[in-house]
Design an enzyme around this catalytic site. Structure first.
Site, PDB file in Angstrom:
ATOM      1  N   TYR A   1       0.593  -0.944  -0.093  1.00 14.27           N
ATOM      2  CA  TYR A   1       0.413   0.115  -0.021  1.00 14.27           C
ATOM      3  C   TYR A   1       0.371   1.135   0.081  1.00 14.27           C
ATOM      4  O   TYR A   1       1.966   1.298  -0.077  1.00 14.27           O
ATOM      5  CB  TYR A   1      -0.928  -0.352   1.430  1.00 14.27           C
ATOM      6  CG  TYR A   1      -0.228   0.344   2.956  1.00 14.27           C
ATOM      7  CD1 TYR A   1       0.936  -0.460   3.212  1.00 14.27           C
ATOM      8  CD2 TYR A   1      -0.926   1.382   3.261  1.00 14.27           C
ATOM      9  CE1 TYR A   1       1.259  -0.478   4.478  1.00 14.27           C
ATOM     10  CE2 TYR A   1      -0.405   1.780   4.540  1.00 14.27           C
ATOM     11  CZ  TYR A   1       0.514   0.998   5.105  1.00 14.27           C
ATOM     12  OH  TYR A   1       1.526   1.334   5.797  1.00 14.27           O
TER      13      TYR A   1
ATOM     14  N   LYS B   1       6.347  -1.812   1.803  1.00 21.84           N
ATOM     15  CA  LYS B   1       5.075  -1.384   2.559  1.00 21.84           C
ATOM     16  C   LYS B   1       4.300  -2.382   1.843  1.00 21.84           C
ATOM     17  O   LYS B   1       3.204  -1.793   1.994  1.00 21.84           O
ATOM     18  CB  LYS B   1       4.969  -0.436   1.625  1.00 21.84           C
ATOM     19  CG  LYS B   1       3.919   1.084   2.509  1.00 21.84           C
ATOM     20  CD  LYS B   1       4.471   2.359   2.101  1.00 21.84           C
ATOM     21  CE  LYS B   1       3.643   3.404   3.363  1.00 21.84           C
ATOM     22  NZ  LYS B   1       3.685   3.228   4.881  1.00 21.84           N
TER      23      LYS B   1
ATOM     24  N   GLU C   1      11.772   2.434  13.910  1.00 19.16           N
ATOM     25  CA  GLU C   1      10.596   3.039  13.462  1.00 19.16           C
ATOM     26  C   GLU C   1       9.527   3.435  14.491  1.00 19.16           C
ATOM     27  O   GLU C   1       8.902   2.319  15.484  1.00 19.16           O
ATOM     28  CB  GLU C   1      10.559   2.995  12.447  1.00 19.16           C
ATOM     29  CG  GLU C   1      10.105   2.308  11.826  1.00 19.16           C
ATOM     30  CD  GLU C   1       9.525   1.713  10.887  1.00 19.16           C
ATOM     31  OE1 GLU C   1       9.470   2.950   9.439  1.00 19.16           O
ATOM     32  OE2 GLU C   1       9.163   0.439  10.028  1.00 19.16           O
TER      33      GLU C   1
ATOM     34  N   LEU D   1      11.379   1.218   7.157  1.00 21.65           N
ATOM     35  CA  LEU D   1      10.739   1.806   5.778  1.00 21.65           C
ATOM     36  C   LEU D   1      11.250   2.904   5.663  1.00 21.65           C
ATOM     37  O   LEU D   1      11.143   3.670   6.608  1.00 21.65           O
ATOM     38  CB  LEU D   1       9.093   2.445   6.028  1.00 21.65           C
ATOM     39  CG  LEU D   1       8.722   2.226   5.282  1.00 21.65           C
ATOM     40  CD1 LEU D   1       7.833   1.125   4.196  1.00 21.65           C
ATOM     41  CD2 LEU D   1       7.241   3.311   4.952  1.00 21.65           C
TER      42      LEU D   1
HETATM   43  N1  PDD Z   1       2.815   5.110   7.064  1.00 20.19           N
HETATM   44  N2  PDD Z   1       7.408   3.510   9.110  1.00 20.19           N
HETATM   45  C1  PDD Z   1       6.768   3.062   8.667  1.00 20.19           C
HETATM   46  C2  PDD Z   1       6.126   1.323   9.270  1.00 20.19           C
HETATM   47  C3  PDD Z   1       5.213   3.318   8.522  1.00 20.19           C
HETATM   48  O1  PDD Z   1       3.947   3.001   8.275  1.00 20.19           O
HETATM   49  C4  PDD Z   1       4.907   5.069   7.738  1.00 20.19           C
HETATM   50  C5  PDD Z   1       4.012   5.363   6.940  1.00 20.19           C
HETATM   51  C6  PDD Z   1       6.141   5.795   7.464  1.00 20.19           C
HETATM   52  C7  PDD Z   1       6.550   6.964   6.962  1.00 20.19           C
HETATM   53  O2  PDD Z   1       6.404   6.225   5.525  1.00 20.19           O
HETATM   54  P1  PDD Z   1       5.782   7.832   4.653  1.00 20.19           P
HETATM   55  O3  PDD Z   1       7.150   9.162   5.511  1.00 20.19           O
HETATM   56  O4  PDD Z   1       6.356   7.749   3.363  1.00 20.19           O
HETATM   57  O5  PDD Z   1       4.425   8.222   5.066  1.00 20.19           O
HETATM   58  C8  PDD Z   1       7.515   5.226   8.468  1.00 20.19           C
HETATM   59  C9  PDD Z   1       1.151   5.419   6.362  1.00 20.19           C
HETATM   60  C10 PDD Z   1       0.878   6.754   6.191  1.00 20.19           C
HETATM   61  C11 PDD Z   1       0.303   4.513   7.619  1.00 20.19           C
HETATM   62  O6  PDD Z   1       0.344   3.720   8.014  1.00 20.19           O
HETATM   63  O7  PDD Z   1      -0.571   5.159   7.342  1.00 20.19           O
END
Ligand code: PDD
Length: 285
Positions: free
Chosen positions: A33, A149, A182, A207
């Site tokens: 996703y 992801k 994270e 990620l």
């Molecule tokens: N989450 N790490 C994890 C485990 C995440 O699920 C996310 C993002 C990030 C940050 O990635 P980015 O800056 O590309 O959004 C880091 C999304 C927003 C979610 O699951 O809703």
């Protein structure tokens, strides 16, 4: 107004939209996703999200559900049909529908795709940022391929719930060496007392966040020192500032970790500045 979802080739009223019960995403979490921020009706940093989507799919040997240019049109059209000016667009691609069998379908099936968009409350998010959030730390228990992801998010779901039950908003995973990896849905950052912004390298354990990548450009432009290295919860307790990054939150200040106030217990000046400057360095489409 009813919400509209794009589901496998059609825009549907969400109340009527459905996917097959033998979708491998439903049965095996066999899919990936992306979440992008929407601002002023525009999608933020879409090219970076598309690059990461293609990488996640490649790693799992799932085909793109349609050419990239068509997918970008679907994303914009879903945002438009839902009349979202501030919020998020969510897109999910799974390996497709097949009789339940763990291994990939012998006869290739079409990947399944769903795109949704929804508005978020801008003022409420600004208020949350002005207050800052609490974080708890918990042992890392995810698979090593967190660079993908994947929609397989059970440890993240449980972590987030544990945070909520402990009066916090986010949970930071801590690996076997005692380093923060994270958050359950965000990247983790601290700022040292001498003003260095620190986050773990994207090489392992996290990620590679799109917000994280753009923020490194923001810091170079603002001449803020940035260090990629692991840090421990103990170092974080003593930090001047802390924050998390994610597409849905951009830079969200952290004011409490495991009950320890960070800095003076209020959102830090550098974190707030990074939050304010961020979109000057984003791509809008
Ligand atoms: N989450 N790490 C994890 C485990 C995440 O699920 C996310 C993002 C990030 C940050 O990635 P980015 O800056 O590309 O959004 C880091 C999304 C927003 C979610 O699951 O809703």
């Amino acid at each position: 107004m009813s919400r509209i979802a794009y589901v496998n080739g059609q825009y549907r009223d969400m109340r009527d939209a459905s996917v097959n019960i033998e979708d491998r995403g439903y049965q095996f979490s066999d899919g990936v996703y992306e979440v992008c921020e929407i601002r002023d009706g525009k999608v933020v940093d879409l090219p970076r999200h598309m690059t990461r989507l293609q990488r996640s799919l490649r790693e799992l040997r799932i085909d793109m559900p349609m050419p990239l240019s068509a997918l970008e049109i679907v994303i914009h059209e879903t945002v438009r049909r839902n009349r979202v000016t501030y919020g998020i667009v969510y897109l999910q691609v799974t390996r497709g529908v097949a009789r339940r069998d763990h291994a990939f379908p012998v006869k290739p099936v079409k990947p399944a795709i769903v795109v949704t968009a929804r508005g978020l409350n801008f003022r409420k998010n600004q208020e949350t940022a002005a207050r800052g959030i609490g974080v708890i730390t918990i042992p890392e228990n995810r698979w090593p391929r967190v660079d993908i992801k994947s929609v397989s998010l059970l440890p993240n779901v449980l972590a987030k719930q544990q945070a909520r039950e402990n009066d916090a908003y986010e949970a930071w995973f801590v690996d076997g060496e005692g380093h923060v990896t994270e958050g359950a849905s965000s990247n983790a950052w601290i700022i040292t007392k001498d003003g260095k912004v620190v986050t773990r390298s994207a090489e392992s354990g996290i990620l590679a966040g799109v917000t994280r990548a753009v923020l490194t450009n923001v810091m170079s432009a603002l001449q803020i020192t940035f260090e990629e290295r692991p840090f421990t919860p103990e170092e974080a307790y003593e930090a001047a500032e802390a924050f998390v990054t994610a597409s849905s939150q951009i830079v969200m200040p952290v004011v409490r970790i495991d009950g320890h106030p960070i800095g003076n217990g209020k959102p830090g000046a550098i974190s707030m500045r990074l939050r304010e400057e961020f979109h000057r360095f984003s791509d809008f489409s």
